[in-house]
Design a protein around this motif. Structure first.
Motif, PDB file in Angstrom:
ATOM      1  N   UNK A   3     -12.144  -3.629  12.730  1.00 25.29           N
ATOM      2  CA  UNK A   3     -12.088  -2.803  11.262  1.00 25.29           C
ATOM      3  C   UNK A   3     -11.282  -2.019  10.308  1.00 25.29           C
ATOM      4  N   UNK A   4     -11.563  -0.761  11.474  1.00 31.34           N
ATOM      5  CA  UNK A   4     -11.376   0.170  11.240  1.00 31.34           C
ATOM      6  C   UNK A   4      -9.336   0.128  11.001  1.00 31.34           C
ATOM      7  N   UNK A   5      -9.408  -0.253  12.517  1.00 30.70           N
ATOM      8  CA  UNK A   5      -7.576  -0.419  12.928  1.00 30.70           C
ATOM      9  C   UNK A   5      -6.887  -1.448  11.146  1.00 30.70           C
ATOM     10  N   UNK A   6      -7.750  -2.239  10.559  1.00 32.03           N
ATOM     11  CA  UNK A   6      -7.063  -2.991  10.020  1.00 32.03           C
ATOM     12  C   UNK A   6      -6.090  -2.380   8.831  1.00 32.03           C
ATOM     13  N   UNK A   7      -7.464  -1.417   8.986  1.00 33.21           N
ATOM     14  CA  UNK A   7      -7.626   0.246   7.348  1.00 33.21           C
ATOM     15  C   UNK A   7      -6.346   0.958   8.178  1.00 33.21           C
ATOM     16  N   UNK A   8      -6.652   1.492   9.339  1.00 34.07           N
ATOM     17  CA  UNK A   8      -5.908   2.898   9.685  1.00 34.07           C
ATOM     18  C   UNK A   8      -4.296   2.643  10.007  1.00 34.07           C
ATOM     19  N   UNK A   9      -4.366   1.062  11.009  1.00 42.10           N
ATOM     20  CA  UNK A   9      -2.420   1.134  11.288  1.00 42.10           C
ATOM     21  C   UNK A   9      -1.824   1.190  10.472  1.00 42.10           C
ATOM     22  N   UNK A  10      -1.686   0.285   9.521  1.00 42.97           N
ATOM     23  CA  UNK A  10      -1.216   0.155   7.981  1.00 42.97           C
ATOM     24  C   UNK A  10      -0.772   1.620   7.141  1.00 42.97           C
ATOM     25  N   UNK A  11      -2.157   2.697   7.350  1.00 45.53           N
ATOM     26  CA  UNK A  11      -2.058   3.813   6.753  1.00 45.53           C
ATOM     27  C   UNK A  11      -1.399   4.778   7.014  1.00 45.53           C
ATOM     28  N   UNK A  12      -0.948   4.661   8.792  1.00 45.34           N
ATOM     29  CA  UNK A  12       0.035   5.428   9.832  1.00 45.34           C
ATOM     30  C   UNK A  12       1.087   5.117   9.852  1.00 45.34           C
TER      31      UNK A  12
END
Lengths: 273, 298
Positions: B279-288
């Protein structure tokens, strides 16, 4: 018109002061309770100012917490120094000495900054016990390794902002990589070091999750000891408040004196530095 | 000669950075893979057991009432915390951006809770939010009595079903200054000419914010949403310090902790950890990706 506009803006002080009170209330309670004498402590008068200044609570809290305060310092200082040094070196290489694949590796390092540590906790505990790394040493190791992303990022962004000509000139003069790092970049990296040192100090000092899983009660840093104190029925709330102040003091002092740098670390943590 | 020197430096740079890369590779990616393997196993008890269990740990979680409570609590916490911090942070930044005297003082005051541990915040707030009534009334409830605002008295984190929202209040206290700092940096980056041009065109202050500042600040809002959102998925310390580990205030991070290290259900604990990671990856990967892309464009 101008005057009118000026008067018109002063209403803004009203919400600002109101919010300032909101932010200060917990601190107010912590400080006044800490300085009350045992005789004065009563939940019914918890908001009243103390009648005099007494140190009963602090002495009691300090007697209980001093071993863990010491543990915190013993753990935080090496963790902070090592991870800052690593971050500087990594940032230098990633910004100025790009090898093949450096740009591919960087986002993978960054992602490590955001992961929920619950997703690596079981292997971490297994690894530490298999490797025989115990107590504070394990905690230092965890903070150093999981601090690599943020320290690398901060230094990389800083070094990337420096003009490439600075390095080219040194190269023409025959300086090698380490020479450039040592004599050109390191001396102008002091502000970045302050940012990273403060950031790492604060996060390692304030950490609870790694501390509670990697240390036993002899090595507890302050956060774990304070939480256990607060959960106990025997220790009065006034002593807990004094203990909170002791636990908050080192990062707060840093914030008060070096707030500007703290803010920069904060913004770097959201990739906005 | 020059070429040889360059080559030497190139090798040296790789040698110097490889311990860090290796550490990240092992302690982050290797450990994530290891956790995934544990989450697919039947491991329960003190000794490791990697017997294949397929996706059963995950499937069981989704029919587990406790995990339903966790998801509900996480949603409520995220909603209150993220919206509260963003609104508060935005308005504080706008107020501070008016060039008033004492700006620096207020700014420092609003950010200082960030320097404090969640544990300290939790220990203070558990007394501020003391739900006891009658002669034992204390904390905020007592303060409300003094101010004749008795209708505000409530049971805080012990409110049935919605207690977690009270925890989010403490989190807002701690993190809204951070959102303010993000917005303030964003506001300062907007060129003054834009504001002046709008003023000349007769726009009111309110219109300038509504039609110029807010849209220009949308990247900041997006960052704040993502950073705060991913923090609320991970919330652990604050709840533990305010209320201990009680079921009505359970969240995935606490469930993971208890089931793994108290209950020894390693398989299930690892599954919760991996779900949190996803759930964190779904938010963070596009952000990075987005951040690095805008960085190279600049």
């Amino acid at each position: 018109m101008k005057l009118n506009l000026r008067l018109g803006k002063n209403w803004i002080y009203l919400p600002l002061v109101f919010m300032a009170i909101f932010y200060l209330i917990p601190m107010y309670l912590m400080v006044i309770t800490g300085f009350k004498s045992f005789a004065e402590v009563d939940l019914k008068t918890m908001w009243d100012l103390p009648h005099g200044i007494a140190f009963d609570n602090f002495l009691e809290a300090f007697t209980k917490l001093s071993p863990s305060l010491w543990n915190s310092f013993m753990m935080v200082i090496p963790a902070t120094l090592i991870s800052s040094a690593l971050g500087s070196l990594n940032g230098f290489i990633l910004a100025k000495w790009k090898f093949k694949g450096a740009d591919i590796i960087f986002p993978f390092i960054l992602f490590g900054m955001f992961i929920p540590y619950q997703s690596i906790l079981i292997p971490l505990v297994q690894f530490m016990s298999a490797a025989g790394i115990k107590g504070l040493a394990g905690l230092v190791l965890a903070h150093v390794i999981y601090g690599i992303p943020i320290t690398t990022l901060t230094f990389r962004n800083y070094y990337a902002s420096l003009p490439q000509e600075l390095l080219e000139a040194a190269k023409i003069d025959g300086a090698d990589m380490l020479g450039i790092y040592r004599y050109i970049l390191l001396p102008i990296s002091i502000p970045s070091f302050v940012v990273v040192l403060i950031w790492q100090f604060t996060s390692a000092w304030n950490d609870f999750l790694f501390a509670v899983i990697l240390t036993g009660n002899k090595e507890w840093p302050i956060t774990v000891a304070l939480n256990n104190m607060a959960g106990s029925q025997i220790i009065a709330w006034n002593v807990q408040m004094a203990g909170s102040l002791l636990a908050a003091l080192p990062p707060l002092l840093i914030y008060i004196f070096l707030g500007r740098y703290f803010l920069r670390g904060l913004l770097a943590g959201s990739l906005k530095g | 000669m020059m070429k040889m020197l360059r080559d030497k430096d190139r090798y040296l740079s790789v040698i110097l950075i490889s311990p860090s890369i290796l550490a990240v590779l092992i302690f982050i990616y290797g450990f994530i893979a290891w956790s995934m393997r544990v989450s697919l196993s039947k491991w329960k008890g003190l000794t490791a057991d990697y017997t294949w269990n397929g996706l059963n740990n995950y499937i069981n979680l989704f029919s587990d009432p406790r995990f339903h409570v966790d998801i509900r609590n996480t949603l409520i916490f995220t909603g209150v915390f993220v919206i509260g911090s963003i609104l508060l942070g935005f308005f504080l930044a706008v107020f501070l951006d008016q060039g008033l005297k004492g700006e620096g003082f207020f700014r420092s005051l609003f950010i200082f809770p960030m320097a404090i541990s969640y544990i300290v915040t939790g220990v203070i707030w558990r007394w501020l939010m003391n739900p006891a009534l009658g002669s034992r009334t204390s904390g905020f409830n007592l303060l409300f009595s003094y101010l004749h605002l008795d209708f505000l008295k409530n049971a805080w984190h012990t409110t049935p079903n919605w207690g977690i929202a009270a925890i989010a209040l403490a989190a807002i206290w701690q993190m809204s200054g951070y959102t303010m700092a993000l917005y303030l940096a964003g506001l300062r980056a907007i060129p003054g000419e834009l504001r002046e041009a709008a003023q000349i065109d007769g726009a009111t202050e309110l219109q300038i914010y509504r039609y110029i500042m807010v849209p220009l600040l949308s990247p900041v809002t997006l960052s704040a949403l993502i950073i705060l959102g991913h923090m609320s998925l991970k919330v652990f310390d604050l709840i533990v310090a305010i209320a201990g580990k009680q079921l009505p205030l359970d969240v995935p991070a606490i469930y993971m902790w208890q089931t793994t290290f108290d209950g020894l259900f390693y398989g299930r604990g690892a599954a919760i950890g991996i779900l949190l990671l996803l759930s964190v990856a779904v938010l963070i990967i596009p952000y990075i990706r987005y951040t690095l892309k805008t960085e190279t464009e600049q």
